[in-house]
Write a protein that holds these residues in place. Structure first.
Motif, PDB file in Angstrom:
ATOM      1  N   PRO A  80     -10.413  41.212  -2.749  1.00 17.42           N
ATOM      2  CA  PRO A  80      -9.897  41.779  -4.391  1.00 17.42           C
ATOM      3  C   PRO A  80      -8.467  42.504  -3.851  1.00 17.42           C
ATOM      4  O   PRO A  80      -8.009  42.128  -5.428  1.00 17.42           O
ATOM      5  N   ALA A  81      -8.478  43.027  -2.998  1.00 16.54           N
ATOM      6  CA  ALA A  81      -6.839  43.105  -3.264  1.00 16.54           C
ATOM      7  C   ALA A  81      -5.916  42.588  -2.932  1.00 16.54           C
ATOM      8  O   ALA A  81      -5.021  42.857  -4.091  1.00 16.54           O
ATOM      9  N   VAL A  82      -5.924  41.289  -2.582  1.00 15.03           N
ATOM     10  CA  VAL A  82      -5.470  40.608  -2.098  1.00 15.03           C
ATOM     11  C   VAL A  82      -5.029  39.512  -3.318  1.00 15.03           C
ATOM     12  O   VAL A  82      -4.062  39.539  -4.233  1.00 15.03           O
ATOM     13  N   ASP A  83      -6.219  39.365  -4.252  1.00 14.97           N
ATOM     14  CA  ASP A  83      -6.150  38.843  -5.662  1.00 14.97           C
ATOM     15  C   ASP A  83      -5.698  39.656  -6.649  1.00 14.97           C
ATOM     16  O   ASP A  83      -5.252  38.998  -7.424  1.00 14.97           O
ATOM     17  N   GLY A  84      -6.296  41.027  -6.229  1.00 13.00           N
ATOM     18  CA  GLY A  84      -5.504  41.836  -7.766  1.00 13.00           C
ATOM     19  C   GLY A  84      -3.376  41.626  -7.489  1.00 13.00           C
ATOM     20  O   GLY A  84      -3.084  42.012  -8.501  1.00 13.00           O
ATOM     21  N   MET A  85      -3.171  42.005  -6.211  1.00 13.07           N
ATOM     22  CA  MET A  85      -2.094  42.120  -6.287  1.00 13.07           C
ATOM     23  C   MET A  85      -1.425  40.615  -6.680  1.00 13.07           C
ATOM     24  O   MET A  85       0.185  40.890  -7.358  1.00 13.07           O
ATOM     25  N   MET A  86      -1.969  39.480  -6.644  1.00 14.86           N
ATOM     26  CA  MET A  86      -1.459  38.049  -6.412  1.00 14.86           C
ATOM     27  C   MET A  86      -1.423  38.170  -8.310  1.00 14.86           C
ATOM     28  O   MET A  86      -0.277  37.802  -8.844  1.00 14.86           O
ATOM     29  N   ILE A  87      -2.269  39.145  -9.299  1.00  9.12           N
ATOM     30  CA  ILE A  87      -2.394  39.008 -10.041  1.00  9.12           C
ATOM     31  C   ILE A  87      -1.305  39.968 -11.523  1.00  9.12           C
ATOM     32  O   ILE A  87      -0.501  39.528 -11.980  1.00  9.12           O
ATOM     33  N   GLU A  88      -1.643  41.092 -10.513  1.00  5.21           N
ATOM     34  CA  GLU A  88      -0.785  42.614 -10.931  1.00  5.21           C
ATOM     35  C   GLU A  88       0.753  42.212 -10.829  1.00  5.21           C
ATOM     36  O   GLU A  88       1.698  42.301 -11.946  1.00  5.21           O
ATOM     37  N   TYR A  89       0.900  41.726  -9.716  1.00  4.13           N
ATOM     38  CA  TYR A  89       2.421  41.291  -9.849  1.00  4.13           C
ATOM     39  C   TYR A  89       2.999  40.699 -10.082  1.00  4.13           C
ATOM     40  O   TYR A  89       4.715  40.837 -10.944  1.00  4.13           O
ATOM     41  N   ARG A  90       2.507  39.700 -11.157  1.00  4.89           N
ATOM     42  CA  ARG A  90       3.111  38.753 -12.456  1.00  4.89           C
ATOM     43  C   ARG A  90       3.482  39.980 -13.612  1.00  4.89           C
ATOM     44  O   ARG A  90       4.628  39.389 -14.019  1.00  4.89           O
ATOM     45  N   THR A  91       3.119  40.262 -13.594  1.00  2.00           N
ATOM     46  CA  THR A  91       3.207  41.944 -15.102  1.00  2.00           C
ATOM     47  C   THR A  91       4.731  42.049 -14.337  1.00  2.00           C
ATOM     48  O   THR A  91       5.514  42.732 -15.226  1.00  2.00           O
ATOM     49  N   ALA A  92       4.254  42.680 -12.991  1.00  8.00           N
ATOM     50  CA  ALA A  92       5.563  44.023 -12.829  1.00  8.00           C
ATOM     51  C   ALA A  92       7.164  42.401 -12.875  1.00  8.00           C
ATOM     52  O   ALA A  92       8.202  42.904 -13.220  1.00  8.00           O
ATOM     53  N   TYR A  93       6.604  41.481 -12.430  1.00  9.75           N
ATOM     54  CA  TYR A  93       8.051  40.576 -11.773  1.00  9.75           C
ATOM     55  C   TYR A  93       8.731  40.034 -13.734  1.00  9.75           C
ATOM     56  O   TYR A  93       9.818  39.816 -14.112  1.00  9.75           O
ATOM     57  N   TYR A  94       7.791  39.735 -14.473  1.00  5.90           N
ATOM     58  CA  TYR A  94       7.976  39.685 -16.024  1.00  5.90           C
ATOM     59  C   TYR A  94       8.585  40.961 -16.638  1.00  5.90           C
ATOM     60  O   TYR A  94       9.586  40.309 -17.011  1.00  5.90           O
ATOM     61  N   CYS A  95       8.149  41.397 -16.161  1.00  5.08           N
ATOM     62  CA  CYS A  95       8.988  43.028 -16.831  1.00  5.08           C
ATOM     63  C   CYS A  95       9.793  43.524 -16.558  1.00  5.08           C
ATOM     64  O   CYS A  95      11.068  44.116 -17.166  1.00  5.08           O
ATOM     65  N   PHE A  96      10.626  43.111 -14.586  1.00  9.82           N
ATOM     66  CA  PHE A  96      11.848  42.842 -14.282  1.00  9.82           C
ATOM     67  C   PHE A  96      12.880  41.941 -15.209  1.00  9.82           C
ATOM     68  O   PHE A  96      13.722  42.668 -15.033  1.00  9.82           O
ATOM     69  N   VAL A  97      12.442  41.233 -14.902  1.00 12.34           N
ATOM     70  CA  VAL A  97      13.075  39.439 -15.731  1.00 12.34           C
ATOM     71  C   VAL A  97      13.078  39.900 -16.949  1.00 12.34           C
ATOM     72  O   VAL A  97      14.662  40.590 -17.260  1.00 12.34           O
ATOM     73  N   LEU A  98      13.163  41.080 -17.728  1.00  8.38           N
ATOM     74  CA  LEU A  98      12.817  41.151 -19.532  1.00  8.38           C
ATOM     75  C   LEU A  98      13.689  42.387 -19.219  1.00  8.38           C
ATOM     76  O   LEU A  98      14.349  42.752 -19.972  1.00  8.38           O
ATOM     77  N   GLY A  99      13.276  43.086 -18.222  1.00  5.31           N
ATOM     78  CA  GLY A  99      14.472  44.207 -18.216  1.00  5.31           C
ATOM     79  C   GLY A  99      16.013  44.130 -18.394  1.00  5.31           C
ATOM     80  O   GLY A  99      16.723  44.389 -18.191  1.00  5.31           O
ATOM     81  N   LEU A 100      16.107  42.797 -17.395  1.00  8.50           N
ATOM     82  CA  LEU A 100      17.514  41.958 -16.723  1.00  8.50           C
ATOM     83  C   LEU A 100      17.882  41.659 -17.756  1.00  8.50           C
ATOM     84  O   LEU A 100      19.377  41.858 -18.727  1.00  8.50           O
ATOM     85  N   VAL A 101      16.974  40.417 -19.029  1.00  5.02           N
ATOM     86  CA  VAL A 101      18.044  40.445 -19.847  1.00  5.02           C
ATOM     87  C   VAL A 101      18.443  41.452 -20.643  1.00  5.02           C
ATOM     88  O   VAL A 101      19.624  42.147 -21.669  1.00  5.02           O
ATOM     89  N   PHE A 102      17.078  42.226 -21.271  1.00  2.00           N
ATOM     90  CA  PHE A 102      18.141  43.421 -22.058  1.00  2.00           C
ATOM     91  C   PHE A 102      18.553  44.157 -21.639  1.00  2.00           C
ATOM     92  O   PHE A 102      19.801  44.785 -22.470  1.00  2.00           O
TER      93      PHE A 102
END
Length: 238
Positions: A124-146
């Motif tokens: 569950p630790a690896v599976d949870g990091m796999m899911i939550e990492y995508r949210t962090a990545y999308y926020c990083f990309v949106l912040g870069l665009v703004f």
């Protein structure tokens, strides 16, 4: 006497060899350790990715904060332009701070759950990091665009002549376009379809298919996976 011989013959059979029991438990333990070692590679992969994204997001968040506090906004500019600059810059900073917080929590709590949690916490630790990492990545990309939009609006706030602001805006838009094209090219080059992704999680069916059919306890079949071993694989993934 005859009665004593009958009692001795009716006694329970002798227990199995303790050496075989110890070897079986050692084999199960080694199997579990090997499975965890494979899953640990995934854990380290996502942990390193979170640290890399968090570092860059913190850098961009600092730049955006400087744009809010260290910039003297001229009061003679249009009110709508000033509001747009403040909103876009604040949005960029917030997205990057969300990415920083998310990656920091993931890099701390994910390995902590895998290391100190109960038996089977690695999965569950690896599976949870796999899911939550995508949210962090999308926020990083949106912040870069703004952040690019904020730089374009900043040029209209500072420079008086419209030609200078237009040239700066075109350069920023060109940079954003090249960044998008390059990111898309890299993504398409290394993209892995979801149905082809291989994880470190093992299922009982995978082991049975690789080593042979699962047999009932007590069957003599050399080279086959026992039901106890299949249950061990299944319990390690829970």
């Amino acid at each position: 006497s005859y009665a004593r011989r009958v009692c001795l013959s009716r006694r329970a059979p002798a227990p199995a060899d303790p050496m075989l029991y110890a070897d079986k438990r050692a084999l199960e333990t080694n199997l579990k350790v090997n499975l965890l070692a494979i899953r640990e590679k995934e854990l380290n992969y996502y942990t390193q990715n979170c640290q890399a994204v968090g570092t860059q997001a913190a850098l961009l968040a600092g730049f955006a904060y400087s744009g809010l506090t260290q910039v003297a906004i001229p009061h003679d500019r249009a009110y709508a332009l000033r509001i747009a600059y403040l909103l876009v810059t604040t949005t960029a900073m917030c997205f990057e701070l969300i990415a920083v917080l998310n990656t920091t929590l993931l890099s701390m709590m994910g390995p902590g759950l895998a290391l100190r949690g109960p038996d089977g916490s690695m999965h569950p630790a690896v599976d949870g990091m796999m899911i939550e990492y995508r949210t962090a990545y999308y926020c990083f990309v949106l912040g870069l665009v703004f952040f690019h939009f904020s730089a374009a609006l900043f040029s209209w706030l500072i420079y008086v002549h419209w030609s200078v602001s237009t040239m700066v805006t075109l350069c920023i838009c060109g940079s954003l376009l090249l960044l998008t094209r390059y990111a898309k090219r890299v993504y398409l080059r290394f993209r892995l379809p979801a149905e082809m992704v291989i994880t470190g999680a093992f299922e009982a069916s995978d082991v049975a298919a690789a080593a042979g059919p699962v047999v009932q306890r007590g069957d003599a079949a050399s080279g086959y996976v026992s039901r106890e071993q299949a249950q061990l694989i299944a319990s390690s993934n829970q």
